[in-house]
Every structure is written in structure tokens, then in C-alpha cells.
Design an enzyme around this catalytic site. Structure first.
Site, PDB file in Angstrom:
ATOM      1  N   CYS A 141      17.744  10.051  14.900  1.00 20.90           N
ATOM      2  CA  CYS A 141      16.530  10.085  15.699  1.00 20.90           C
ATOM      3  C   CYS A 141      15.305   9.840  14.840  1.00 20.90           C
ATOM      4  CB  CYS A 141      16.402  11.427  16.419  1.00 20.90           C
ATOM      5  SG  CYS A 141      16.612  12.849  15.351  1.00 20.90           S
TER       6      CYS A 141
ATOM      7  N   GLY B 126      16.684   5.401  17.539  1.00 19.52           N
ATOM      8  CA  GLY B 126      17.339   6.048  18.664  1.00 19.52           C
ATOM      9  C   GLY B 126      16.896   5.460  19.990  1.00 19.52           C
TER      10      GLY B 126
ATOM     11  N   ASN C 268      14.705  15.514  12.977  1.00 22.95           N
ATOM     12  CA  ASN C 268      15.629  14.451  12.591  1.00 22.95           C
ATOM     13  C   ASN C 268      16.522  15.025  11.510  1.00 22.95           C
ATOM     14  OD1 ASN C 268      15.297  11.514  10.493  1.00 22.95           O
ATOM     15  ND2 ASN C 268      16.943  12.041  11.870  1.00 22.95           N
ATOM     16  N   GLY C 269      17.820  14.955  11.706  1.00 23.71           N
ATOM     17  CA  GLY C 269      18.749  15.459  10.716  1.00 23.71           C
ATOM     18  C   GLY C 269      19.838  16.294  11.343  1.00 23.71           C
TER      19      GLY C 269
ATOM     20  N   TYR D 149      20.033   0.262   5.685  1.00 21.72           N
ATOM     21  CA  TYR D 149      20.345  -0.067   7.073  1.00 21.72           C
ATOM     22  C   TYR D 149      19.368   0.496   8.095  1.00 21.72           C
ATOM     23  CZ  TYR D 149      23.165  -0.292  11.387  1.00 21.72           C
ATOM     24  OH  TYR D 149      23.614  -0.524  12.657  1.00 21.72           O
TER      25      TYR D 149
END
Length: 537
Positions: free
Chosen positions: A48, A80, A157-158, A321
Site C-alpha cells: 500500500c 495499490g 504501509n508494511g 520494482y
């Protein structure tokens, strides 16, 4: 807040479970990588993106904070696409937040009507790619709880590596949990004041955040909003990215942002959207740092250090990426790192060829680097249909392979009669590269040599990246020579782990070795925080 107080608005990012032993230490044994119930993990995806904004000066502000956050989330949409949400506050009331969230893409969720209902002077937003939980409304962020001190909104996020330990501690306090959500755990942790905190004049949020950070070493970047403040938080290992930007007058142009008066401040997973909202990159949130943003500016309120024997562990796949190529990490643009990866790949794995090309768009920067280092011309050989979704989210191998045919067309005039070096950023399952090679050879390419601008993926991630099980990763089944034969390539080679780190550090402005370091767990099996426990319920 009373420990028994719970929110009915449970909207957060679930945590996945992991295997109980390190598969690298016991290569001859099989270990079950636990997948969440009802969820098929179908590819390598980033979890996210988070975003926050606060206006400076007099309130109510003339800046449309909701619109700023919406555009910021659009810039993070690559992180996301399943759900999104925005929560705003007028800064005057601690009891009421404006909330709008739901399933789908940003542009489909927010319109003029919803943005008008989100008017405020500060706010946070989130865009989500589900990893462990179902793609459902209940898991949309930001996650909002109502405490005895007012409303609290959290976006993260994580993935908490030690979520099982934290879950047991919360349950032992008599607090019920309704989801497997990391956000719910974080919220419950922040709602409980640490024993040594002085809160005679109200909640000490920095002390509560620090207490949570000592309990959860990684992995997370957080934006936390309460009434008239936003806290930006990054775990002590710096595993997930987070940066600060300054909203400047639109007349500034290319002028120096430090010379301009701030109209507001933003915090984001990536800097890629700053220019489009009239903001300029200022700096990253440091590992372990708690930054407080108010209408008067931002300041560091605390830093939670990691153990001296532990290095920083920034996710190296952000460079490879996940991040958008125009984002900045560690003082360098992601595009320049990918270009350098291509150059390093050419040094390590040269090949006699006529042209260099890429699988668009993920391998393009590395392909330009490979071409420059090899003194070969770059030419496009694949035409991408931008109206076809990612192939890895399709449910079966057969449909994924069919999806490639819909996703690409071959530029036969560029590849016919040529020996082609085709660059891609990574190989996960190996399902898509074979049909691409066949497509190019059907279009007349004499040879197709595959070069991958990252090392082989061999291990799952437990820190917020959805990577399949070891059994699904093609690098654990076939070496490079075997894989070349399997997909129909004339040769295939990966960038080495050492080469990737060398490329990442080539243009980096940070020289202090204590403030640098990368997580390469998905490549080496060396997890900076150890392996998570298997969920017990």
C-alpha cells in the site's frame, strides 16, 4: 483510554503469517508457508501507500486539502489498486473526522461530491493492495478509532513481523480483537498509555507511539492523525519508505523551495506526486523517527534507535520494482538506480546481439543502461496494451499465459532478423516470459537473450510485500540455464546480489555506513528481524 474501549470502525491492513523455521537453514526439509484463510496469494505486489497533508497559516485554509490528498494518492496508485480512503479533520474538534473510503481505484472512488464532504485543514489517505486478507470493505484504510481523547486515524504501509506476540499481549489485557489486522493492533497499542508516560494534560501521543515502536521493531511506515496534528512514523530499520514535502506557492516554478514560505506540508510513501500537487521534496523521515506536523511546520519529537549491531534494512525491491521511477530515495532518483542496474548487468552478463530492448515499462530504464554499457542500440520490440490489467492477479496459470497475448504486441520491423537482448526487472513464477519470447520469435527475432536486472527471487517476504511461497518461485525449481531452456530463451542471466547493491549505492549521497543498509531477504533468506511466528488463532 479504557483498555476495553473498542472501535466499531475496524478498517485496516491485515497481517500475514509466516513459516516457523528459516528454510535457508534447513534446505532439505519442506516448510509450510502459511497462507491466510480464503486468500490465494497470486503474485509479487506491494502492499500500500500512505499520504498526509496539513495546511499552514490561518484555518479554515484556502488549500483544498482533500484534493491534495486525492492527487497524492493517484500518484501512489501503483502501490495499490484494490481500495482507498481519505480521512480529514477541521482541526477544531477532536471528536469528528470526515471519512470516505471504499473498494476500487482512486478516480472511481472520489468525485466532486465526496471531495466536498471531506473539507478540512488536515488529513491522511491510503491506497491498498491486499496481501493476507480478503479484498473487502472492512479492510479499507485509514483505520479510525474513537478514544476517550477523541478520534484517531491511522494509515500504514508494511507488516508487523511480531504481530503474534503483540496480539497475545493485547488479548492478555482483556481487549478483544475482531480481525487479523495490523492496523487494529497498532490502534489498540496507541490507545493504551505506557506506564511511565505523564498524561496529566491529555494524551502524550509521541510517548505512546514510541512505546508501540519499542514493541514492534518492523515493518511499517505510519501516518497518524489526531485533531490538529499528523505524526509521520518510520520503523527503526527504515524498511518501508516515507518522505516529507513542502507545499509552495504556484508562482515558485523551479525556484528554491527553501526560499519560499510554506503553504502546507505533506508526507508520502514516495515523492513522485509532489510536483503535481505544488509541493517540493524536503527529506526522508529517518529510520525510527517520529515527526510531528502542525499548521506551524514540522519537527522531530523523538527517535527510536535500533540495536547497535543491527543495520538499516531498507527494502531493496523499492528500487528494483515497486517505486515509481521519478521517486527519490537516499538522495537519488529511482530511475538512475535502475539505469545503473542495467549497466552492471551488462558488465556481469554480456552477450553478442544486435539490439537491446525491454519488457515495458518495468525493464525500460535498465535496458537503456544495458544498451549504453554494451554500445548496442536500444529499440522497442514490444507494444503494450495499457488497457489490460496485471497478469499476476488472474486466477490460473492458463489465464495468466493468455493474458500475456492480450497485453503485448510485437514490433516485427524492429526485431525481425535480429538478435535481441530483452531486459526485465524480475521473474517471479516464470509464466509470462515464455509467451513473450515466443511472440518475438514468431515476429522474426533470430535469438532472444533474457537478462534480469535483479537477482533470482527465492524467499517469501514477511514485511509487507506479497511474494508467493518458495514452491511457486521459479528460481527455486530451475537455475538460469534450465530456466532459459524452459521458457525458450537462447540464454538467461540474473544480476547478482552484490551487483544490485553496488548499483544502488553508485549514486547515493549518503556516505555514513551506519545510516545505510538494505533488506535482501527475498533474495538471500536473511531476514533483518527474524522470521514471524505462525498465527495461533
Amino acid at each position: 483510554m479504557d483498555n476495553s474501549t473498542k472501535s466499531n470502525d475496524v478498517c485496516g491492513e491485515p497481517s500475514s503469517s509466516g513459516c516457523c523455521k528459516n528454510p535457508k537453514m534447513f534446505p532439505d526439509k519442506k516448510y509450510k508457508e502459511v497462507q491466510p484463510k480464503g486468500k490465494e496469494v497470486t503474485g509479487m505486489t506491494c502492499e500500500c501507500g500512505v499520504f498526509g497533508a496539513i495546511a499552514c497559516g490561518d484555518w479554515p485554509t484556502q488549500i483544498d486539502i482533500a484534493q491534495v490528498i486525492c492527487l497524492g494518492l493517484v500518484a501512489l496508485q501503483h502501490r495499490g489498486q484494490e481500495s482507498a480512503g481519505i480521512v480529514t479533520s477541521d482541526g477544531a474538534s477532536s471528536k469528528k473526522f470526515n471519512v470516505h473510503k471504499g473498494m476500487g481505484m482512486i478516480n472511481n472512488l472520489f468525485n466532486d461530491e465526496s471531495i466536498n464532504r471531506l473539507r478540512g485543514n488536515l488529513g491522511i489517505g491510503h491506497t491498498r493492495y491486499s496481501t493476507a486478507a480478503a479484498s473487502e470493505m472492512v479492510n479499507c484504510q485509514p483505520f479510525v478509532v474513537h478514544t476517550s481523547h477523541g478520534a484517531l486515524a491511522i494509515a500504514h504501509n508494511g507488516e508487523l513481523v511480531n504481530c503474534e506476540q503483540l496480539r497475545r499481549e493485547v488479548l492478555d489485557r482483556g481487549v478483544g480483537l475482531s480481525t487479523h489486522s495490523d492496523s487494529e493492533l497498532i490502534a489498540q497499542s496507541l490507545c493504551c498509555a505506557p506506564e511511565d508516560a505523564s498524561e496529566h494534560d491529555g494524551p502524550n501521543w509521541p510517548a505512546r507511539i514510541r512505546h508501540f515502536m519499542t514493541l514492534a521493531p518492523l515493518s511499517y511506515s505510519l501516518v497518524v492523525m489526531h485533531k490538529d496534528k499528523i505524526y509521520a512514523v518510520r520503523d527503526s530499520y527504515g524498511n518501508r519508505p516515507l518522505c516529507i514535502g513542502k507545499i509552495v506557492p504556484i508562482t515558485l516554478g523551479a525556484g528554491k523551495p527553501e526560499d519560499a514560505q510554506a503553504e502546507g506540508w505533506v508526507v508520502s510513501s514516495e515523492s513522485c506526486g509532489f510536483l503535481s500537487i505544488g509541493a517540493r521534496y524536503v527529506r526522508e523521515v529517518e529510520p525510527g523517527e517520529i515527526v510531528e506536523l502542525t499548521r506551524n511546520g514540522f519537527r522531530t519529537v523523538d527517535i527510536v534507535e535500533r540495536p547497535d549491531y543491527k543495520r538499516m534494512a531498507f527494502c531493496i525491491f523499492e528500487y528494483v520494482y515497486f517505486a515509481r521511477s521519478d521517486s527519490t530515495f537516499e538522495g537519488q532518483m529511482v530511475y538512475s538506480v535502475r539505469l545503473q542496474c542495467g549497466r552492471q548487468l551488462a558488465r556481469e552478463s554480456p552477450v553478442d546481439a544486435d539490439i537491446v530492448s525491454s519488457v515495458p515499462e518495468s525493464g525500460t530504464a535498465a535496458a537503456h543502461g544495458y544498451a549504453r554499457e554494451s554500445n548496442l542500440p536500444f529499440a522497442e520490440v514490444l507494444c503494450k496494451n495499457r488497457y489490460v490489467g496485471r497478469t499476476f492477479i488472474q486466477p490460473s496459470t492458463r489465464l495468466r499465459k493468455l493474458g500475456v497475448a492480450k497485453k503485448f504486441g510485437a514490433l516485427s520491423e524492429n526485431c525481425a532478423g535480429k538478435r535481441v537482448v530483452l531486459i526485465d526487472d524480475s521473474i517471479v513464477r516464470g509464466n509470462t516470459i515464455g509467451p513473450i519470447i515466443k511472440l518475438l520469435k514468431d515476429a522474426g527475432a533470430i535469438e532472444v537473450h533474457i537478462r534480469i536486472a535483479s537477482p533470482p527471487l527465492q524467499y517469501p517476504c514477511y514485511m509487507g510485500i506479497n511474494i508467493p511461497t518458495r514452491e511457486e518461485l521459479i528460481a527455486n525449481k530451475l537455475n538460469a540455464k534450465q530456466l532459459a531452456s524452459y521458457v525458450g530463451a537462447d540464454s538467461l542471466a540474473y544480476l547478482s546480489v552484490e551487483g544490485l547493491v553496488k548499483a544502488v549505492e553508485y549514486n547515493k549521497t549518503i556516505s555514513n555506513p551506519t545510516k545505510t543498509g538494505y533488506c535482501t531477504a527475498c533474495l538471500t533468506g536473511e531476514y533483518p528481524g527474524g522470521l514471524p511466528e505462525e498465527l495461533s488463532w
